[in-house]
Design an enzyme around this catalytic site. Structure first.
Site, short mmCIF file in Angstrom:
data_model
loop_
_atom_site.label_atom_id
_atom_site.label_comp_id
_atom_site.label_asym_id
_atom_site.label_seq_id
_atom_site.Cartn_x
_atom_site.Cartn_y
_atom_site.Cartn_z
N ASP A 30 0.85 -1.19 0.00
CA ASP A 30 0.00 0.00 0.00
C ASP A 30 0.89 1.25 0.00
OD1 ASP A 30 -3.21 0.54 0.97
OD2 ASP A 30 -1.79 2.21 1.08
N GLN A 93 -14.15 2.90 1.37
CA GLN A 93 -13.54 2.48 0.10
C GLN A 93 -13.25 3.70 -0.76
OE1 GLN A 93 -15.80 -0.40 -2.21
NE2 GLN A 93 -14.12 -0.69 -3.67
N HIS A 99 -10.38 -5.10 -3.42
CA HIS A 99 -9.06 -5.44 -2.90
C HIS A 99 -9.18 -5.83 -1.43
CE1 HIS A 99 -9.82 -1.14 -2.50
NE2 HIS A 99 -9.14 -1.17 -1.37
#
Ligand code: 5GP
Length: 115
Positions: A30, A93, A99
């Site tokens: 990330d 989100q 994901h």
């Protein structure tokens, strides 16, 4: 519809740190980690959000969880990690391409579901 950021990452149009990939998914770091280990498991199929998955995606959804376990083992956090899916803007989100967040390397309290 325009390709998502994650489709562009999968297609190598955008850079990312790829940890794992197979024919169905990719795992990347990330860009703004919320824990010492914060990876994203992303299906190649651009399902916008979990609720948009259908029975056709049964095997794919199972595959993503198996991939999360494999990736956790690969990075050595198999004994303590958390998997989170945000479904919809109201749940946080921000990228509308399904994901799994894989988080590890910090103390999670039993009652704390956020990260
Ligand atoms: P969401 O909020 O949709 O559940 O999670 C989206 C995640 O994608 C966020 O944790 C965010 O930091 C991450 N992210 C957004 N853009 C990029 C990017 O371009 N590269 C990577 N590696 N991660 C990204």
């Amino acid at each position: 519809m325009a390709d998502s950021i994650f489709t562009r990452i999968i297609n190598r149009e955008l850079p990312s740190e790829i940890i794992y990939e197979d024919e169905h998914c990719i795992a990347i770091k990330d860009i703004a980690p919320k824990a010492p280990v914060h990876l994203l498991i992303i299906p190649r199929k651009p399902i916008a959000k979990l609720c948009d998955a259908s029975g056709d995606d049964l095997a794919l959804l199972g595959h993503l969880l198996l991939a999360a376990g494999a990736v956790a083992r690969q990075v050595g956090v198999e004994d303590a990690f958390r998997v989170i899916v945000n479904n919809g803007a109201g749940a946080g989100q921000t990228v509308f391409h399904l994901h799994l967040h894989l988080l590890a390397g910090k103390q999670f309290s039993e009652s704390q579901l956020g990260f």
